[in-house]
Motif scaffolding. Structure first.
Motif, PDB file in Angstrom:
ATOM      1  N   GLY A 165       0.774  -1.235   0.000  1.00  0.00           N
ATOM      2  CA  GLY A 165       0.000   0.000   0.000  1.00  0.00           C
ATOM      3  C   GLY A 165       0.800   1.276   0.000  1.00  0.00           C
ATOM      4  N   LEU A 166       2.100   1.208   0.288  1.00  0.00           N
ATOM      5  CA  LEU A 166       2.907   2.422   0.345  1.00  0.00           C
ATOM      6  C   LEU A 166       3.257   2.915  -1.054  1.00  0.00           C
ATOM      7  CD1 LEU A 166       3.135   1.372   3.258  1.00  0.00           C
ATOM      8  CD2 LEU A 166       5.496   2.211   3.276  1.00  0.00           C
ATOM      9  N   VAL A 167       3.146   4.228  -1.243  1.00  0.00           N
ATOM     10  CA  VAL A 167       3.572   4.877  -2.478  1.00  0.00           C
ATOM     11  C   VAL A 167       4.858   5.638  -2.162  1.00  0.00           C
ATOM     12  CG1 VAL A 167       2.998   6.559  -4.258  1.00  0.00           C
ATOM     13  CG2 VAL A 167       1.208   5.082  -3.320  1.00  0.00           C
ATOM     14  N   LEU A 168       5.942   5.301  -2.850  1.00  0.00           N
ATOM     15  CA  LEU A 168       7.257   5.870  -2.542  1.00  0.00           C
ATOM     16  C   LEU A 168       7.883   6.525  -3.771  1.00  0.00           C
ATOM     17  CD1 LEU A 168       8.755   2.971  -0.362  1.00  0.00           C
ATOM     18  CD2 LEU A 168       7.455   4.975   0.383  1.00  0.00           C
ATOM     19  N   ILE A 169       8.958   7.252  -3.521  1.00  0.00           N
ATOM     20  CA  ILE A 169       9.695   7.929  -4.590  1.00  0.00           C
ATOM     21  C   ILE A 169      11.154   7.492  -4.532  1.00  0.00           C
ATOM     22  CG2 ILE A 169      10.387  10.136  -5.596  1.00  0.00           C
ATOM     23  CD1 ILE A 169       8.042  11.426  -4.118  1.00  0.00           C
ATOM     24  N   ASP A 170      11.702   7.080  -5.656  1.00  0.00           N
ATOM     25  CA  ASP A 170      13.116   6.742  -5.759  1.00  0.00           C
ATOM     26  C   ASP A 170      13.845   7.991  -6.244  1.00  0.00           C
ATOM     27  OD1 ASP A 170      15.633   5.810  -6.345  1.00  0.00           O
ATOM     28  OD2 ASP A 170      14.948   3.939  -7.242  1.00  0.00           O
ATOM     29  N   ASN A 171      14.550   8.655  -5.330  1.00  0.00           N
ATOM     30  CA  ASN A 171      15.246   9.898  -5.672  1.00  0.00           C
ATOM     31  C   ASN A 171      16.356   9.698  -6.704  1.00  0.00           C
ATOM     32  OD1 ASN A 171      14.860  11.271  -2.381  1.00  0.00           O
ATOM     33  ND2 ASN A 171      13.821  11.874  -4.244  1.00  0.00           N
ATOM     34  N   GLU A 172      16.866   8.489  -6.826  1.00  0.00           N
ATOM     35  CA  GLU A 172      17.901   8.214  -7.809  1.00  0.00           C
ATOM     36  C   GLU A 172      17.328   8.193  -9.223  1.00  0.00           C
ATOM     37  OE1 GLU A 172      21.598   7.528  -7.222  1.00  0.00           O
ATOM     38  OE2 GLU A 172      20.609   8.982  -5.912  1.00  0.00           O
ATOM     39  N   ARG A 173      16.045   7.882  -9.334  1.00  0.00           N
ATOM     40  CA  ARG A 173      15.390   7.850 -10.646  1.00  0.00           C
ATOM     41  C   ARG A 173      14.709   9.171 -10.984  1.00  0.00           C
ATOM     42  NH1 ARG A 173      12.902   2.279 -12.648  1.00  0.00           N
ATOM     43  NH2 ARG A 173      14.331   0.781 -11.705  1.00  0.00           N
ATOM     44  N   CYS A 174      14.281   9.900  -9.963  1.00  0.00           N
ATOM     45  CA  CYS A 174      13.516  11.128 -10.182  1.00  0.00           C
ATOM     46  C   CYS A 174      14.313  12.133 -11.003  1.00  0.00           C
ATOM     47  CB  CYS A 174      13.131  11.734  -8.828  1.00  0.00           C
ATOM     48  SG  CYS A 174      12.134  13.245  -8.965  1.00  0.00           S
ATOM     49  N   ILE A 175      13.692  12.669 -12.060  1.00  0.00           N
ATOM     50  CA  ILE A 175      14.343  13.659 -12.933  1.00  0.00           C
ATOM     51  C   ILE A 175      13.788  15.056 -12.706  1.00  0.00           C
ATOM     52  CG2 ILE A 175      14.921  11.964 -14.703  1.00  0.00           C
ATOM     53  CD1 ILE A 175      12.450  12.900 -16.271  1.00  0.00           C
ATOM     54  N   GLY A 176      12.878  15.202 -11.749  1.00  0.00           N
ATOM     55  CA  GLY A 176      12.367  16.526 -11.410  1.00  0.00           C
ATOM     56  C   GLY A 176      11.385  17.109 -12.394  1.00  0.00           C
TER      57      GLY A 176
END
Length: 324
Positions: A165-176
């Motif tokens: 159920g958790l929605v997360l963000i991978d900062n290594e993939r995030c391009i902004g």
């Protein structure tokens, strides 16, 4: 005594078994359950605890028997971070009748996730539909939707939803690109426009730091999106999110929907009964996002509503209103 109280508030899954273990057993009859335990060679501890069966019956069993059916709450460190903890569905309930705008939830979240200024993941708003209606405080955070629009629009799979159920963000993939911010109907995401500067403000040594999708209590990177993550690094250890344990009024309940159990650290209750008895609801239900955060209406409040400047204390960059 205060330290013992904090420890007892942090451990939620073990106390959740008092209500949820019957669901884990998958409807096994009491006679079959008794036969199973009697066939085991484990010695009785002499201590008993109460369990609630699926039909609402309260029974007492030896604590050694509960260990046979309980989950292992200290999950392997090498489990798949993007898939989540198996056989779990984490949810949160926010009781608006208890919120006094103490902001302890926000302070603890900021400290443990190294957040500063406007990038706080938890915001507490004064709500009042009209001058004729009563005001109340409303904490807002990521809703961890079952059908999250933010995941759908992310072009690089940086935002993802886990099976628990958790929605997360991978900062290594995030391009902004901030597509996720535009798609989120709850406006709970924040963007790191510049270097957050937490290493200076909080005296951090980030020499060997590498961000992870679990955040593990470390700062995020410039040019990436942030939001509430339900503290997966705490949940993995069988502990409550920081906002839950920090709130002095028991506003936040957290638990497992599959076990029909939530707790605020002081009391453990059945999720379905709590929502039914107190008319629980979810925000913007008509959108079909199916949030994992439920709200209880601000009725039968234990304290009088107090308006003040508390909301602004944690935001150094926000101008405080002046009194006329």
């Amino acid at each position: 005594m205060e330290e013992n109280s904090k420890k007892s508030r942090r451990k939620f899954l073990d106390r959740g078994l008092k209500i949820g273990v019957a669901g884990v057993l998958g409807g096994i009859g009491l006679s079959k359950l008794s036969a199973k335990f009697s066939s085991d060679e484990k010695a009785s501890t002499g201590e008993t605890m109460e369990l609630m069966t699926t039909d609402g019956t309260i029974v007492e069993v030896d604590t050694s028997e509960v260990m046979e059916v309980s989950h292992d709450h200290h999950y392997s460190m090498d489990y798949n971070v993007r898939e989540g903890i198996p056989n779990r569905k984490f949810v949160m309930v926010v009781d608006l009748a208890k919120c006094k705008n103490a902001l302890k939830c926000q302070t603890s979240c900021n400290k443990n996730h190294y957040i500063t200024g406007d990038n706080a993941w938890i915001k507490v708003y004064k709500m009042q539909e009209s001058p004729d209606t009563a005001p109340y405080w409303m904490p807002t955070t990521c809703q961890h939707c079952d059908k999250p629009a933010c995941v759908t629009v992310c072009p690089v799979d940086a935002t993802f939803k886990r099976e628990d159920g958790l929605v997360l963000i991978d900062n290594e993939r995030c391009i902004g690109c901030r597509f996720c911010m535009a798609a989120c109907p709850y406006s709970t995401r924040v963007f790191n426009w510049g270097d957050p500067g937490q290493e200076v403000t909080l005296n951090l040594d980030l020499t060997d730091y590498e961000p992870t999708p679990e955040y593990a209590g470390k700062p995020s990177k410039m040019g990436t999106v942030d939001k509430c993550d339900f503290c997966p690094h705490m949940v993995k250890q069988g502990e409550l999110p920081h906002c839950v344990t920090a709130c002095p009024n028991g506003v936040f309940y957290f638990g497992d929907k599959y076990e029909d159990t939530v707790t605020n650290g002081e009391e453990t209750v059945r999720l379905s009964k709590l929502l039914k008895d107190k008319a629980g609801y979810r925000l913007l239900e008509s959108l079909g996002t199916e949030p994992s955060v439920y709200y209880l209406p601000p009725v039968d409040r234990l304290v009088e509503f107090e308006d003040g400047l508390e909301f602004y204390k944690e935001f150094e960059s926000v101008e405080k209103p002046t009194e006329e």
